[in-house]
Design an enzyme around this catalytic site. Structure first.
Site, PDB file in Angstrom:
ATOM      1  N   ALA A   3       6.264   6.862  -1.662  1.00  0.00           N
ATOM      2  CA  ALA A   3       5.970   5.311  -1.813  1.00  0.00           C
ATOM      3  C   ALA A   3       4.601   4.995  -2.389  1.00  0.00           C
ATOM      4  CB  ALA A   3       6.120   4.660  -0.519  1.00  0.00           C
ATOM      5  N   CYS A   4       4.208   3.761  -2.725  1.00  0.00           N
ATOM      6  CA  CYS A   4       3.101   3.666  -3.340  1.00  0.00           C
ATOM      7  C   CYS A   4       2.776   2.188  -3.496  1.00  0.00           C
ATOM      8  CB  CYS A   4       3.053   4.274  -4.656  1.00  0.00           C
ATOM      9  SG  CYS A   4       4.734   4.249  -5.384  1.00  0.00           S
ATOM     10  N   SER A   5       1.360   1.941  -4.419  1.00  0.00           N
ATOM     11  CA  SER A   5       1.008   0.693  -4.959  1.00  0.00           C
ATOM     12  C   SER A   5       0.786   0.836  -6.455  1.00  0.00           C
ATOM     13  CB  SER A   5      -0.429   0.683  -4.451  1.00  0.00           C
ATOM     14  OG  SER A   5      -1.259   1.858  -4.905  1.00  0.00           O
ATOM     15  N   GLY A  65      -0.965   4.290  -7.037  1.00  0.00           N
ATOM     16  CA  GLY A  65      -1.334   5.222  -5.754  1.00  0.00           C
ATOM     17  C   GLY A  65      -0.137   5.684  -5.050  1.00  0.00           C
ATOM     18  N   HIS A  70       5.992   3.564 -10.451  1.00  0.00           N
ATOM     19  CA  HIS A  70       7.174   3.345  -9.671  1.00  0.00           C
ATOM     20  C   HIS A  70       6.846   3.267  -8.304  1.00  0.00           C
ATOM     21  CE1 HIS A  70      10.632   5.508  -7.691  1.00  0.00           C
ATOM     22  NE2 HIS A  70      11.266   4.184  -8.142  1.00  0.00           N
TER      23      HIS A  70
END
Ligand code: SF4
Ligand code: SF4
Lengths: 383, 501
Positions: A19-21, A188, A213
Site C-alpha cells: 500500500a502507499c502514498s 512512498g 500505484h
C-alpha cells in the site's frame, strides 16, 4: 542470471502486496521546476509508507540529451557494472555516462551504486527491430541475465530515482532539489511481505512510461496470465509491473490511443455502456469484450505518466483515495489533499474524481487558469 | 426366466397413515404400487422400484418411505453387489447394459478439493448489496486487438458476433424425444427470462419453440435430425456435437416407440422408426473436415451465428481443443466424465473420459500457451452442482458452464438413472403423454429461473468476498484457488497452489 522473483518476493507469495502514498504534479505549460516541492509533499504523507521504498519520476529532466535514451542503472557489485557496461557498449552507442550524485544520509543504509547513461541504439545490432522495441528487450536482458544489475528507467528526457527508505529521504539522497522537470510523480511504499529492495520501489518504468500505484489488484492472476500470452515475463510479481506491461501492450504494441487505457483498466459498467450513444457503445463494448482480462479489479489509484502527459485513475468504485487540484497551469494528484496544501495552500480547485474517471494533464492542452471571478465560484462549488 | 437380482429398495407404507387413496398407484410409472380392491389394501412389487421418490412426494398423508434394501452379500471388495448384479442382468438378457444420467462412480470430484479465496485487510471485500456486481458474459471469438480510427475515434473493425449471458450458466443439450416438449418449453422460457441459452440437442426444433430463438442454441449432430436451413438460422449459436461426456465415442439411439407424430415431424424421420445417431459424424474423420463443416455452417448462417463445437473430455483433450479453435470454432464446449445422458452403454459411461476439472485446466492452459485463448469461448459441462462449482470453473478458465442434470433436478428429477427406460415418473425423460403432462412449462420455467437467480446471487457474494466486481476478473484467475488433498501432479495440471501456500 538473477532471479528477481526471489529478491523481490522472498516468501514466494502469489504476488507482493503493498500500500502507499502517491503524488504527482505537472506544469502543463511545460515550465520546469525543482524536486523540492514534491519531496515536501510526499513527506507529508509519511504515515502511509513504512520506509521500505520510495521513489520519483521526472519528465523534462535532460533537455540537453532529449534525443537519447537515458538509462538509470542500479548495481549491487562492481562485476555487475563491468558486465552491464560491456553489454551496453555492444548494443548501443554510448553518448555520455556518469555516476548519479548522492548525499550520504544516516537513514539510507547500504545504498547500491546508481549510474546514468545516455544511449543511442546501435542500428547494426538492432536489425529490423524498432528503437523502442530494441530498448525494451535489452532492459529485460540486463534485469534478468546480468547479475547484480537492474534498470530503474530507460526513457528519453526522463528518469526514475528510487530506493529503500522513506520517499523524502530518497529524494534528499539523490539531491532531487537540484534537478528540474515539468512533471514529477512520487511514491512512498508500504510492502506487507517483502523486505524491500531498491529495484522493487516505485515508480515502475518501461521506455518513458512510469506508473506509481496504490492498491492491491484482485484481478492480478488473470491480468498476469493474459500478459504472459504476449511474452511479458512478470519478474517482480507486483501489481505495478502488470499495470506497466498492460499500458505497453495497449499503447505501444496495439497502437491504441492513451485515453483507452482508462476504458480498459476501469471499464465502464455494462449498464452504463448501454446508456451511451450507439457508436460509443460499440467501441466501449468491443474494448471490454476484447480486453476483459486487463480490467483491473480491486482497489487502486494510479498515476501514469509519459512524455508530456500525466493521468490519474482510480478503480471503478474508488476504493483507494485520489484528490485532484489545480493552481494556475499546475495539476496536482495526491492520495491526500493535505499533501497538496502543504506546498500550495491556495488552490483554484480541489476535487475528488469519480471512480474510474481519468484525470489528465497534458502539454498539448495546457490548463486554462480560470479568471479570478470564476476561481471563487469554483472554489465555493467544491467546498 | 426367474431373475436372481434382488430388489434395490424397500417400499415402506405406514398402514396407520395410508388412506388407500391410490395416488401412489397412479404416480408410480414403474408399476410398483397396486391396489387390491377386495382387501382395500395398497401393496408394492418392490422389484421394480427405482427409488425416484415420486410416490413419496405425492402421498397426501406421508405414509411412504423408500429405503435401500441393504441386502448383505459376503464381503468381497472385487465382487461388490454392483459387479455381481451386472453379471446377473447380462446373463438374463444377453445384451449390453444400458443406463441413464452421468457417471455415478466414486472418482475424485475435484471441485471438492478446491477452495476459494476472500479479501482480508489489504484489500476490501465488496458488498454486492451496495455496489454493482457484474456477471454479464459475452461468448464468441474476440479479436487479437481492437483497432480505433484515429480521426473519428470510433471502432475500425466490427466485432465478430457475440452472444450475451446475464448469468454464466446455460442449459445443456437435451433433445426432443429424449426429454419431453414440456421440458424443452420450460428450458426455453427460463433461458429467455434469465437472459441465457438453452440447447435443442440433436432432435431438431419443434415449431412451437421458434419464438425462443434469441436464446436458443441449435445442435447439429451425427444423425442430422431436423437440420434444415430455417433450423440453423433459428437460434444464435449452432453447435456441432462431436461427443458427449457420458458416452465419448458412442452414438445415440432413440427407440422407435419414442418417435411419436410430433417427434417424427421435428426430427424429419418416419413415425415409429428408430433414430440412430452414428458414433462419428461421417463427414468428419479429421480436423480439416471439422473446419469444413464449421465454415459450411457459417456460410449457411451468413456469418451471423456463432459456431460451437462440443466434445467429450478425453485424454488428449487439450490438443484436440486447440485444433478445434484453429478450425474456426467460436465456442469450445467440453463435457466431462460426469456429464449425463438419456441412454448410454453402462460400460462406457462408467469407464471412459476424464473429469471436467482437469480437462478445463488443461485446455485453458494450452490455448493460452498457443496464444489463441481469445479466439474461442470455453464452455464446460459435466456434473456442475452449485454456484461454488461454477465459481471454481470460471477461475480455472471457463467462460460459462452448461448444466443438464442440475436443470432436470430443478424440475423434479432425483437422478434415479432410469432415463433410458422412457418411464420417468417425473415426466421429464419420456414421451409417454400421460407422464409428460407432469411437467407444466409455466411452473417448470419458474423453478429454473429461481435456481439461476439463486446461483447468481451467490456468485455475486463470492465475487464480492474476493474484492472483485466483474466476472471477467475471476475468469482464469487461478490465484484465487487453492487445492486441498491433491498430489503435486494434480496441482500442476490444475495450475493452482496447495492450501497454506
Ligand atoms: S414412484 Fe418411484 S420410488 Fe415410488 S415406488 Fe415407484 S419407482 Fe419406487
Ligand atoms: S399415496 Fe399414500 S395414502 Fe395414498 S395410497 Fe399411496 S401410500 Fe396410501
Amino acid at each position: 542470471m538473477q532471479d528477481l522473483r526471489k529478491i523481490q518476493n522472498p516468501y514466494n507469495s502469489d504476488k507482493v502486496i503493498d500500500a502507499c502514498s502517491i503524488f504527482g504534479m505537472m506544469d502543463t505549460s511545460g515550465q520546469r521546476f525543482s524536486g523540492a516541492a514534491i519531496i515536501k509533499a510526499i513527506g507529508n504523507m509519511r504515515v502511509r509508507g513504512n520506509g521500505l521504498g520510495g521513489g520519483f519520476a521526472v519528465y523534462g529532466l535532460y533537455p540537453d540529451y532529449a534525443e537519447y535514451y537515458a538509462m538509470h542503472v542500479m548495481y549491487l557489485s562492481r562485476e555487475g557494472k563491468t558486465e552491464t557496461e560491456a553489454f551496453l557498449k555492444e548494443k548501443f552507442h554510448l553518448v555520455d555516462a556518469d555516476e548519479i550524485k548522492t548525499r550520504p544520509l544516516a537513514a539510507i543504509k547500504d545504498p547500491p551504486l546508481v549510474w546514468r547513461y545516455f544511449l543511442k541504439v546501435n542500428r547494426y545490432q538492432a536489425g529490423i527491430q524498432a528503437d523502442d522495441d530494441f530498448v525494451v528487450d535489452r532492459v529485460m536482458d540486463i534485469n534478468i541475465k546480468i547479475r547484480d544489475s537492474f534498470v530503474f528507467s530507460s526513457g528519453k528526457d526522463m528518469g526514475v530515482f528510487k530506493g529503500v527508505g522513506y520517499p523524502e529521504e530518497i529524494g534528499q539522497y539523490f539531491r532531487l532539489e537540484e534537478y528540474e522537470g515539468y512533471l514529477w510523480t512520487s511514491h512512498g511504499r508500504y510492502p506487507t511481505n517483502s523486505r524491500g529492495w531498491w529495484g522493487g520501489a516505485h515508480p515502475f518504468n518501461i521506455l518513458d512510461w512510469t506508473v506509481v500505484h496504490n492498491g492491491e489488484i484482485s484481478s492480478y492472476g488473470i491480468n498476469r496470465r493474459y500478459l504472459e500470452q504476449y511474452g511479458y515475463i512478470c519478474t517482480m510479481e507486483t501489481d505495478t509491473e502488470v499495470i506497466a506491461y498492460a499500458i505497453d501492450l495497449l499503447v505501444r504494441k496495439h497502437g491504441l490511443p492513451v485515453d483507452t487505457i482508462s476504458q480498459v483498466f476501469a471499464a465502464p459498467f455494462w449498464d452504463d455502456i448501454d446508456r451511451k450513444p450507439p457508436v460509443e457503445q460499440e467501441l466501449l463494448r468491443a474494448l471490454r469484450q476484447t480486453y476483459g482480462s486487463l480490467l483491473l479489479n480491486g482497489p487502486f489509484t494510479l498515476i501514469i505518466a509519459h512524455a508530456g502527459e500525466m493521468i490519474g485513475l482510480t478503480d471503478r468504485i474508488r476504493l483507494r483515495p485520489l484528490t485532484a487540484a489545480t493552481k494556475g497551469k499546475v495539476l496536482f494528484l495526491s492520495s491526500e489533499e493535505a499533501a497538496i496544501r502543504t506546498i500550495s495552500p491556495q488552490l483554484e480547485s480541489v476535487w475528488i474524481p469519480v471512480g474510474g474517471e481519468p484525470i489528465a494533464g497534458s502539454l498539448k492542452i495546457p490548463l486554462n487558469p480560470p479568471s479570478p471571478v470564476s476561481v471563487v465560484a469554483a472554489y465555493k462549488m467544491d467546498r | 426366466m426367474k431373475t436372481f437380482i434382488p430388489s434395490k429398495f424397500i417400499v415402506e407404507r405406514d398402514p396407520a397413515r395410508c388412506i388407500q387413496c391410490q395416488v401412489c398407484v397412479n404416480q408410480c410409472s414403474f408399476a410398483v404400487n397396486s391396489y387390491d380392491a377386495a382387501d382395500n389394501e395398497v401393496m408394492a412389487d418392490e422389484n421394480n422400484c427405482v427409488g425416484c421418490h415420486r410416490c413419496v412426494v405425492f402421498c397426501p398423508t406421508n405414509a411412504l418411505n423408500i429405503r435401500k434394501n441393504t441386502l448383505d452379500y459376503r464381503e468381497n471388495y472385487n465382487w461388490r453387489p454392483e459387479a455381481i448384479e451386472d453379471i446377473l442382468k447380462q446373463a438374463e438378457t444377453g445384451g449390453m447394459l444400458l443406463t441413464g444420467m452421468g457417471n455415478d462412480k466414486g472418482y475424485k470430484v475435484y471441485w471438492d478439493h478446491i477452495l476459494l479465496n476472500a479479501s482480508q485487510v489489504t484489500n476490501p471485500s465488496i458488498d454486492p448489496l451496495r455496489e454493482p456486481m457484474e456477471l454479464v458474459t459475452y461468448l464468441g471469438r474476440k479479436p487479437d486487438r481492437v483497432e480505433i480510427d484515429p480521426v473519428t475515434h470510433t471502432l475500425k473493425n466490427a466485432m465478430p458476433p457475440q452472444v450475451k449471458l446475464n448469468v454464466p450458466v446455460m442449459f445443456s443439450a437435451m433433445s426432443y424425444g429424449a426429454v419431453s416438449l414440456n421440458v424443452q418449453h420450460s428450458l426455453a422460457r427460463a433461458a429467455t427470462e434469465a437472459g441465457t441459452f438453452w440447447n435443442t440437442g440433436e432432435g431438431g426444433l419443434h415449431a412451437s419453440l421458434y419464438p425462443y430463438g434469441d436464446h436458443t442454441i441449435v445442435q447439429v449432430a451425427s444423425g442430422r435430425f431436423g437440420v434444415h436451413s430455417k433450423y440453423l438460422n433459428a437460434g444464435q449459436v449452432v453447435e456441432i456435437k462431436i461427443g458427449q461426456g457420458a458416452k465419448p465415442g458412442i452414438g445415440g439411439h432413440l427407440p422407435g416407440e419414442k418417435v411419436t407424430a410430433e417427434v417424427s415431424r421435428t426430427r424429419m424421420i418416419p413415425i415409429g422408426s428408430d433414430a440412430l445417431s452414428p458414433a462419428p459424424q461421417h463427414d468428419i474423420y479429421s480436423i480439416e473436415d471439422l473446419a469444413q463443416l464449421v465454415y459450411a455452417l457459417k456460410e449457411a448462417t451468413g456469418y451471423r451465428k456463432l459456431i460451437s463445437v462440443k466434445i467429450a473430455a478425453v485424454h488428449n483433450v487439450a490438443a484436440i481443443a486447440s485444433g478445434m479453435v484453429r478450425a474456426g470454432a467460436d465456442i469450445i464446449a467440453i463435457d466431462g466424465l460426469r456429464g449425463s445422458t438419456g441412454a448410454a452403454p453402462k460400460v462406457i459411461r462408467d469407464n471412459v473420459g476424464i473429469p471436467i476439472e482437469m480437462a478445463l485446466a488443461a485446455v485453458d492452459a494450452r490455448l493460452r500457451q498457443e496464444n489463441i485463448r481469445n479466439q474461442a469461448s470455453l464452455v464446460i459441462a459435466g456434473g456442475i452442482r452449485n454456484s461454488g462449482d461454477i465459481a471454481k470453473a470460471i477461475a480455472l478458465g471457463a467462460d460459462a458452464v452448461y448444466i443438464g442434470t442440475a436443470a432436470l433436478i430443478a424440475l423434479g428429477c432425483t437422478a434415479c438413472q432410469q432415463c433410458h427406460t422412457g418411464k420417468c415418473a417425473w415426466g421429464i425423460c419420456t414421451s409417454d403423454l400421460a407422464l409428460t403432462k407432469r411437467i407444466n412449462p409455466e411452473i417448470g420455467s419458474r423453478r429454473l429461473v429461481n435456481l439461476l437467480r439463486g446461483w447468481a446471487i451467490e456468485l455475486k457474494d463470492i465475487l464480492g468476498g474476493m474484492g472483485i466486481n466483474a466476472l471477467e476478473s475471476l475468469r482464469g484467475n487461478r490465484l484465487h484457488l487453492r487445492g486441498i488433498g491433491l498430489s503435486d501432479n494434480e496441482l500442476k495440471i490444475l495450475g493452482i497452489r496447495p492450501v497454506g501456500d
